[in-house]
Design a protein around this motif. Structure first.
Motif, PDB file in Angstrom:
ATOM      1  N   ARG A  41      31.688  14.625   1.576  1.00  0.00           N
ATOM      2  CA  ARG A  41      31.346  13.287   1.237  1.00  0.00           C
ATOM      3  C   ARG A  41      32.156  13.035  -0.017  1.00  0.00           C
ATOM      4  O   ARG A  41      32.706  14.151  -0.543  1.00  0.00           O
ATOM      5  CB  ARG A  41      29.918  13.370   0.979  1.00  0.00           C
ATOM      6  CG  ARG A  41      29.102  13.333   2.172  1.00  0.00           C
ATOM      7  CD  ARG A  41      29.482  12.566   3.477  1.00  0.00           C
ATOM      8  NE  ARG A  41      28.675  12.795   4.572  1.00  0.00           N
ATOM      9  CZ  ARG A  41      27.603  12.043   5.108  1.00  0.00           C
ATOM     10  NH1 ARG A  41      27.209  10.848   4.262  1.00  0.00           N
ATOM     11  NH2 ARG A  41      26.778  12.403   5.943  1.00  0.00           N
ATOM     12  N   CYS A  42      32.039  11.997  -0.441  1.00  0.00           N
ATOM     13  CA  CYS A  42      32.928  11.746  -1.797  1.00  0.00           C
ATOM     14  C   CYS A  42      32.624  12.254  -2.912  1.00  0.00           C
ATOM     15  O   CYS A  42      33.237  12.923  -3.583  1.00  0.00           O
ATOM     16  CB  CYS A  42      32.797   9.959  -2.076  1.00  0.00           C
ATOM     17  SG  CYS A  42      33.606   9.327  -3.404  1.00  0.00           S
ATOM     18  N   GLY A  43      31.136  12.021  -3.266  1.00  0.00           N
ATOM     19  CA  GLY A  43      30.499  12.894  -4.171  1.00  0.00           C
ATOM     20  C   GLY A  43      30.565  12.247  -5.763  1.00  0.00           C
ATOM     21  O   GLY A  43      30.196  12.820  -6.566  1.00  0.00           O
ATOM     22  N   ASN A  44      31.345  11.182  -5.878  1.00  0.00           N
ATOM     23  CA  ASN A  44      31.603  10.649  -7.174  1.00  0.00           C
ATOM     24  C   ASN A  44      30.356  10.380  -7.725  1.00  0.00           C
ATOM     25  O   ASN A  44      29.323   9.774  -6.856  1.00  0.00           O
ATOM     26  CB  ASN A  44      32.570   9.368  -7.229  1.00  0.00           C
ATOM     27  CG  ASN A  44      33.971   9.592  -6.937  1.00  0.00           C
ATOM     28  OD1 ASN A  44      34.356  10.953  -7.202  1.00  0.00           O
ATOM     29  ND2 ASN A  44      34.560   8.784  -6.431  1.00  0.00           N
ATOM     30  N   VAL A  45      30.023  10.521  -8.974  1.00  0.00           N
ATOM     31  CA  VAL A  45      28.944  10.000  -9.757  1.00  0.00           C
ATOM     32  C   VAL A  45      28.975   8.788 -10.592  1.00  0.00           C
ATOM     33  O   VAL A  45      30.011   8.840 -11.332  1.00  0.00           O
ATOM     34  CB  VAL A  45      28.260  11.289 -10.424  1.00  0.00           C
ATOM     35  CG1 VAL A  45      27.080  11.057 -11.195  1.00  0.00           C
ATOM     36  CG2 VAL A  45      28.046  12.609  -9.433  1.00  0.00           C
ATOM     37  N   HIS A  46      28.172   7.877 -10.432  1.00  0.00           N
ATOM     38  CA  HIS A  46      28.061   6.918 -11.339  1.00  0.00           C
ATOM     39  C   HIS A  46      27.198   7.393 -12.578  1.00  0.00           C
ATOM     40  O   HIS A  46      26.164   7.502 -12.438  1.00  0.00           O
ATOM     41  CB  HIS A  46      27.460   5.667 -10.761  1.00  0.00           C
ATOM     42  CG  HIS A  46      27.300   4.551 -11.619  1.00  0.00           C
ATOM     43  ND1 HIS A  46      26.324   4.025 -12.090  1.00  0.00           N
ATOM     44  CD2 HIS A  46      28.228   3.669 -12.060  1.00  0.00           C
ATOM     45  CE1 HIS A  46      26.423   2.914 -12.993  1.00  0.00           C
ATOM     46  NE2 HIS A  46      27.676   2.853 -12.750  1.00  0.00           N
ATOM     47  N   LEU A  47      27.932   7.681 -13.745  1.00  0.00           N
ATOM     48  CA  LEU A  47      27.418   8.401 -14.811  1.00  0.00           C
ATOM     49  C   LEU A  47      26.273   7.656 -15.360  1.00  0.00           C
ATOM     50  O   LEU A  47      25.167   8.254 -15.792  1.00  0.00           O
ATOM     51  CB  LEU A  47      28.408   8.893 -15.944  1.00  0.00           C
ATOM     52  CG  LEU A  47      29.213   9.642 -15.502  1.00  0.00           C
ATOM     53  CD1 LEU A  47      30.041  10.016 -16.430  1.00  0.00           C
ATOM     54  CD2 LEU A  47      28.504  11.133 -14.954  1.00  0.00           C
ATOM     55  N   PRO A  48      26.406   6.341 -15.770  1.00  0.00           N
ATOM     56  CA  PRO A  48      24.994   5.653 -16.315  1.00  0.00           C
ATOM     57  C   PRO A  48      23.914   5.636 -15.503  1.00  0.00           C
ATOM     58  O   PRO A  48      22.678   5.792 -16.003  1.00  0.00           O
ATOM     59  CB  PRO A  48      25.647   4.189 -16.477  1.00  0.00           C
ATOM     60  CG  PRO A  48      26.919   4.110 -16.352  1.00  0.00           C
ATOM     61  CD  PRO A  48      27.586   5.289 -15.574  1.00  0.00           C
ATOM     62  N   SER A  49      23.926   5.611 -14.219  1.00  0.00           N
ATOM     63  CA  SER A  49      22.636   5.552 -13.253  1.00  0.00           C
ATOM     64  C   SER A  49      22.503   6.933 -12.594  1.00  0.00           C
ATOM     65  O   SER A  49      21.280   7.321 -12.297  1.00  0.00           O
ATOM     66  CB  SER A  49      22.803   4.511 -12.186  1.00  0.00           C
ATOM     67  OG  SER A  49      23.802   5.069 -11.397  1.00  0.00           O
ATOM     68  N   GLY A  50      23.611   7.869 -12.667  1.00  0.00           N
ATOM     69  CA  GLY A  50      23.212   9.294 -12.005  1.00  0.00           C
ATOM     70  C   GLY A  50      23.175   9.083 -10.325  1.00  0.00           C
ATOM     71  O   GLY A  50      22.966   9.943  -9.764  1.00  0.00           O
ATOM     72  N   ARG A  51      23.626   7.954  -9.893  1.00  0.00           N
ATOM     73  CA  ARG A  51      23.419   7.889  -8.684  1.00  0.00           C
ATOM     74  C   ARG A  51      24.911   8.644  -7.997  1.00  0.00           C
ATOM     75  O   ARG A  51      25.961   8.541  -8.843  1.00  0.00           O
ATOM     76  CB  ARG A  51      23.682   6.285  -8.268  1.00  0.00           C
ATOM     77  CG  ARG A  51      22.130   5.832  -8.418  1.00  0.00           C
ATOM     78  CD  ARG A  51      21.995   4.385  -8.431  1.00  0.00           C
ATOM     79  NE  ARG A  51      21.974   3.804  -7.015  1.00  0.00           N
ATOM     80  CZ  ARG A  51      21.078   3.534  -6.110  1.00  0.00           C
ATOM     81  NH1 ARG A  51      19.895   4.112  -6.611  1.00  0.00           N
ATOM     82  NH2 ARG A  51      21.541   3.008  -5.027  1.00  0.00           N
ATOM     83  N   THR A  52      25.152   8.765  -6.773  1.00  0.00           N
ATOM     84  CA  THR A  52      26.005   9.611  -5.983  1.00  0.00           C
ATOM     85  C   THR A  52      26.667   8.864  -4.927  1.00  0.00           C
ATOM     86  O   THR A  52      25.706   8.379  -4.019  1.00  0.00           O
ATOM     87  CB  THR A  52      25.587  11.049  -5.849  1.00  0.00           C
ATOM     88  OG1 THR A  52      25.041  11.554  -6.903  1.00  0.00           O
ATOM     89  CG2 THR A  52      26.810  11.673  -4.986  1.00  0.00           C
ATOM     90  N   CYS A  53      27.699   8.907  -4.754  1.00  0.00           N
ATOM     91  CA  CYS A  53      28.415   8.227  -3.489  1.00  0.00           C
ATOM     92  C   CYS A  53      28.460   9.299  -2.419  1.00  0.00           C
ATOM     93  O   CYS A  53      28.716  10.565  -2.465  1.00  0.00           O
ATOM     94  CB  CYS A  53      29.920   7.900  -3.738  1.00  0.00           C
ATOM     95  SG  CYS A  53      30.800   7.188  -2.269  1.00  0.00           S
ATOM     96  N   THR A  54      27.861   8.867  -1.083  1.00  0.00           N
ATOM     97  CA  THR A  54      27.889   9.833  -0.051  1.00  0.00           C
ATOM     98  C   THR A  54      28.545   9.311   1.077  1.00  0.00           C
ATOM     99  O   THR A  54      28.476   9.883   2.095  1.00  0.00           O
ATOM    100  CB  THR A  54      26.358  10.070   0.480  1.00  0.00           C
ATOM    101  OG1 THR A  54      25.743   8.589   0.691  1.00  0.00           O
ATOM    102  CG2 THR A  54      25.611  10.475  -0.671  1.00  0.00           C
ATOM    103  N   LEU A  55      29.616   8.283   0.871  1.00  0.00           N
ATOM    104  CA  LEU A  55      30.554   7.904   1.942  1.00  0.00           C
ATOM    105  C   LEU A  55      31.471   9.186   2.152  1.00  0.00           C
ATOM    106  O   LEU A  55      31.545  10.121   1.318  1.00  0.00           O
ATOM    107  CB  LEU A  55      31.283   6.838   1.594  1.00  0.00           C
ATOM    108  CG  LEU A  55      30.369   5.664   1.293  1.00  0.00           C
ATOM    109  CD1 LEU A  55      31.249   4.391   0.768  1.00  0.00           C
ATOM    110  CD2 LEU A  55      30.003   4.806   2.304  1.00  0.00           C
ATOM    111  N   PRO A  56      32.024   8.802   3.421  1.00  0.00           N
ATOM    112  CA  PRO A  56      33.163  10.002   3.522  1.00  0.00           C
ATOM    113  C   PRO A  56      34.196  10.349   2.624  1.00  0.00           C
ATOM    114  O   PRO A  56      34.368   9.430   1.871  1.00  0.00           O
ATOM    115  CB  PRO A  56      33.800   9.642   4.956  1.00  0.00           C
ATOM    116  CG  PRO A  56      32.759   8.743   5.634  1.00  0.00           C
ATOM    117  CD  PRO A  56      32.279   7.960   4.541  1.00  0.00           C
TER     118      PRO A  56
END
Length: 77
Positions: A41-56
């Protein structure tokens, strides 16, 4: 000087003119959750929110960030 050393107007081109076509994305700092990335998965983290990208991995377009619980469900342990 060679003809490639001059621009269309006949003026000399800067020495780094060829360097402007380099891929600037390599200089962009990203933070990746390794356990999510290991799952393909992508795994990029949006630092202000701590949310993670789970797209391929290498998906087209923008990231789709999800909460920690959903990211944890796709993570490799």
């Amino acid at each position: 000087m060679n003809s490639q050393d001059f621009g269309p107007s006949g003026s000399p081109q800067p020495a780094n003119a060829g360097e402007s076509s380099l891929d600037m994305s390599s200089t962009h700092v990203t933070h990746v959750r390794e356990d999510v990335a290991m799952a393909g998965r992508c795994g990029n983290v949006h630092l202000p929110s701590g949310r993670t990208c789970t797209l391929p991995v290498r998906h087209p377009g923008a990231c789709n960030f999800v909460g920690p619980a959903e990211a944890e469900s796709v993570a490799v342990h």
